[in-house]
Motif scaffolding. Structure first.
Motif, PDB file in Angstrom:
ATOM      1  N   UNK A  91       1.027  -1.358  -0.006  1.00  0.00           N
ATOM      2  CA  UNK A  91       0.014  -0.019   0.004  1.00  0.00           C
ATOM      3  C   UNK A  91       0.992   1.184   0.040  1.00  0.00           C
ATOM      4  N   UNK A  92       1.906   1.298   0.840  1.00  0.00           N
ATOM      5  CA  UNK A  92       2.711   2.473   0.761  1.00  0.00           C
ATOM      6  C   UNK A  92       3.355   2.624  -0.239  1.00  0.00           C
ATOM      7  N   UNK A  93       3.980   1.420  -1.040  1.00  0.00           N
ATOM      8  CA  UNK A  93       4.827   1.897  -2.342  1.00  0.00           C
ATOM      9  C   UNK A  93       3.571   2.451  -3.329  1.00  0.00           C
ATOM     10  N   UNK A  94       2.587   1.747  -3.543  1.00  0.00           N
ATOM     11  CA  UNK A  94       1.566   2.376  -4.429  1.00  0.00           C
ATOM     12  C   UNK A  94       1.194   3.905  -4.182  1.00  0.00           C
ATOM     13  N   UNK A  95       0.979   4.257  -2.909  1.00  0.00           N
ATOM     14  CA  UNK A  95       0.822   5.519  -2.629  1.00  0.00           C
ATOM     15  C   UNK A  95       1.665   6.415  -3.063  1.00  0.00           C
ATOM     16  N   UNK A  96       2.897   5.953  -3.170  1.00  0.00           N
ATOM     17  CA  UNK A  96       4.142   6.677  -3.456  1.00  0.00           C
ATOM     18  C   UNK A  96       4.187   7.001  -5.015  1.00  0.00           C
ATOM     19  N   UNK A  97       3.830   5.834  -5.772  1.00  0.00           N
ATOM     20  CA  UNK A  97       3.672   5.980  -7.292  1.00  0.00           C
ATOM     21  C   UNK A  97       2.484   6.436  -7.792  1.00  0.00           C
ATOM     22  N   UNK A  98       1.460   6.386  -7.169  1.00  0.00           N
ATOM     23  CA  UNK A  98      -0.007   6.686  -7.667  1.00  0.00           C
ATOM     24  C   UNK A  98       0.083   8.354  -7.894  1.00  0.00           C
ATOM     25  N   UNK A  99       0.088   8.607  -9.120  1.00  0.00           N
ATOM     26  CA  UNK A  99       0.012  10.258  -9.543  1.00  0.00           C
ATOM     27  C   UNK A  99      -1.127  11.178  -9.156  1.00  0.00           C
ATOM     28  N   UNK A 100      -2.198  10.393  -9.245  1.00  0.00           N
ATOM     29  CA  UNK A 100      -3.507  11.033  -9.225  1.00  0.00           C
ATOM     30  C   UNK A 100      -3.832  11.617  -7.745  1.00  0.00           C
ATOM     31  N   UNK A 101      -3.518  10.812  -6.685  1.00  0.00           N
ATOM     32  CA  UNK A 101      -3.991  10.725  -5.541  1.00  0.00           C
ATOM     33  C   UNK A 101      -5.225  10.249  -5.195  1.00  0.00           C
ATOM     34  N   UNK A 102      -6.039   9.667  -6.205  1.00  0.00           N
ATOM     35  CA  UNK A 102      -6.895   8.641  -5.836  1.00  0.00           C
ATOM     36  C   UNK A 102      -6.478   7.347  -6.025  1.00  0.00           C
ATOM     37  N   UNK A 103      -6.936   6.391  -5.588  1.00  0.00           N
ATOM     38  CA  UNK A 103      -6.368   5.035  -5.525  1.00  0.00           C
ATOM     39  C   UNK A 103      -7.348   3.937  -6.246  1.00  0.00           C
ATOM     40  N   UNK A 104      -6.896   3.322  -7.325  1.00  0.00           N
ATOM     41  CA  UNK A 104      -7.550   2.415  -7.993  1.00  0.00           C
ATOM     42  C   UNK A 104      -6.673   1.056  -8.114  1.00  0.00           C
ATOM     43  N   UNK A 105      -5.567   1.110  -7.734  1.00  0.00           N
ATOM     44  CA  UNK A 105      -4.593  -0.191  -7.338  1.00  0.00           C
ATOM     45  C   UNK A 105      -4.000  -0.495  -8.456  1.00  0.00           C
ATOM     46  N   UNK A 106      -4.048   0.031  -9.639  1.00  0.00           N
ATOM     47  CA  UNK A 106      -3.190  -0.215 -10.834  1.00  0.00           C
ATOM     48  C   UNK A 106      -2.747   0.589 -11.658  1.00  0.00           C
ATOM     49  N   UNK A 107      -1.347   0.291 -11.908  1.00  0.00           N
ATOM     50  CA  UNK A 107      -0.470   1.245 -12.762  1.00  0.00           C
ATOM     51  C   UNK A 107       0.321   0.425 -13.802  1.00  0.00           C
ATOM     52  N   UNK A 108       0.217   1.015 -15.150  1.00  0.00           N
ATOM     53  CA  UNK A 108       0.772   0.184 -16.099  1.00  0.00           C
ATOM     54  C   UNK A 108       1.739   1.113 -16.909  1.00  0.00           C
ATOM     55  N   UNK A 109       2.861   0.292 -17.409  1.00  0.00           N
ATOM     56  CA  UNK A 109       3.662   0.956 -18.129  1.00  0.00           C
ATOM     57  C   UNK A 109       3.605   0.510 -19.564  1.00  0.00           C
ATOM     58  N   UNK A 110       3.687   1.375 -20.429  1.00  0.00           N
ATOM     59  CA  UNK A 110       3.271   1.280 -22.019  1.00  0.00           C
ATOM     60  C   UNK A 110       4.426   1.444 -22.993  1.00  0.00           C
ATOM     61  N   UNK A 111       4.472   0.880 -24.117  1.00  0.00           N
ATOM     62  CA  UNK A 111       5.527   1.592 -25.109  1.00  0.00           C
ATOM     63  C   UNK A 111       4.601   2.631 -25.769  1.00  0.00           C
ATOM     64  N   UNK A 112       5.373   3.830 -25.934  1.00  0.00           N
ATOM     65  CA  UNK A 112       4.778   4.947 -26.596  1.00  0.00           C
ATOM     66  C   UNK A 112       4.796   4.485 -28.234  1.00  0.00           C
ATOM     67  N   UNK A 113       3.544   5.207 -28.897  1.00  0.00           N
ATOM     68  CA  UNK A 113       3.466   4.897 -30.406  1.00  0.00           C
ATOM     69  C   UNK A 113       4.165   6.183 -30.871  1.00  0.00           C
ATOM     70  N   UNK A 114       4.739   5.925 -32.035  1.00  0.00           N
ATOM     71  CA  UNK A 114       5.091   7.223 -32.995  1.00  0.00           C
ATOM     72  C   UNK A 114       4.474   7.167 -34.222  1.00  0.00           C
ATOM     73  N   UNK A 115       3.850   7.942 -34.520  1.00  0.00           N
ATOM     74  CA  UNK A 115       3.202   7.904 -35.840  1.00  0.00           C
ATOM     75  C   UNK A 115       3.174   9.228 -36.448  1.00  0.00           C
ATOM     76  N   UNK A 116       3.943   9.276 -37.784  1.00  0.00           N
ATOM     77  CA  UNK A 116       4.086  10.573 -38.511  1.00  0.00           C
ATOM     78  C   UNK A 116       2.614  11.094 -39.163  1.00  0.00           C
ATOM     79  N   UNK A 117       2.632  12.445 -39.314  1.00  0.00           N
ATOM     80  CA  UNK A 117       1.199  12.955 -39.719  1.00  0.00           C
ATOM     81  C   UNK A 117       1.251  12.572 -41.200  1.00  0.00           C
ATOM     82  N   UNK A 118       2.092  12.200 -42.004  1.00  0.00           N
ATOM     83  CA  UNK A 118       2.028  11.533 -43.275  1.00  0.00           C
ATOM     84  C   UNK A 118       1.217  10.327 -43.322  1.00  0.00           C
TER      85      UNK A 118
END
Length: 255
Positions: free
Chosen positions: A72-99
């Motif tokens: 709980x304490x570690x989650x509280x540290x990494x929870x950015x929003x201040x509200x707790x839903x118990x899940x944080x994901x790390x995802x690959x960024x997409x890079x798409x050109x306007x063309x």
């Protein structure tokens, strides 16, 4: 294994991804907090790297992928929003050109130049998604799409939108090549009401910053357009102006 230490390297990495734009761009991954936001990221085929789950809070079905359980304490540290839903994901960024974007015959595109506030960009994304805007282009952008405040204020709408970042010159070239009607929002006597513009054809509406509006680059590049108002104030919050424009586009297309 339960992660209980703030000094764990993975916890340090997540914290840095949340707070350091340069590190996030260099790593080409980003953080998503919350059940709805993670569900939308997965729905629109963003590739997860790993998840951090607090079992005392998160009671839903676990997502597929690499999962780390945290206290709980570690989650509280990494929870950015201040509200707790118990899940944080790390995802690959997409890079798409306007063309790579192929507009439809009646596509409406919103373009925001130089937007600086992540909350504004998130609110704009939410309106664009809600009212069926085909794409959002950030011209000469100063805000990272994957800033956690963008994701939070868009309620994950970022993931289902066609979103592009380009310089002004590339943006103009794209609009002209694809024969868009270009509507600028410069404050001068040539402007006509938004409701007189035809959104049943390919249309692009350009907005500048709240502080200074569109840059001089866009002078003479399109038909100047304004939102008619009855009060004494002469301008709206950027995200509100975009929302009204998005709704007018939908209203015309629904006939």
């Amino acid at each position: 294994m339960l992660i209980e230490s703030f000094q764990n390297e993975k916890i340090k990495n997540v914290t840095k991804l949340l707070t350091d734009n340069r590190f996030r761009k260099k790593s080409k991954v980003f953080v998503v907090e919350g059940q709805q936001e993670n569900a939308r990221a997965l729905q629109y085929d963003f590739q997860p790297v790993e998840f951090f789950i607090c079992e005392n809070i998160f009671k839903e079905q676990l997502p597929e992928g690499r999962i780390h359980y945290v206290s709980d304490k570690v989650y509280e540290k990494i929870a950015y929003r201040g509200s707790s839903e118990g899940i944080i994901g790390v995802y690959q960024a997409k890079e798409t050109p306007l063309s790579s974007y192929v507009p439809k015959d009646n596509s409406t595109v919103i373009i925001v130049e130089g937007v600086e506030k992540p909350g504004n960009l998130g609110a704009i994304l939410r309106s664009c998604e809600a009212f069926g805007i085909d794409a959002l282009i950030v011209a000469d952008g100063k805000t990272d799409f994957y800033n956690p405040n963008v994701i939070r204020s868009s309620v994950g709408c970022l993931f289902g939108m066609e979103v592009y970042q380009a310089e002004n010159e590339e943006t103009l070239e794209f609009l002209q090549k694809n024969k868009f009607n270009i509507y600028t929002t410069l404050m001068d006597e040539t402007a006509e009401d938004l409701y007189k513009r035809d959104f049943t054809q390919r249309s692009a509406v350009l907005f500048g910053t709240e502080h200074s509006g569109l840059s001089d680059f866009w002078i003479g590049k399109g038909k100047n357009t304004l939102i008619p108002m009855a009060g004494s104030i002469d301008s709206l919050n950027l995200s509100n102006a975009v929302a009204i424009t998005c709704y007018e586009s939908l209203r015309q297309k629904k006939g």
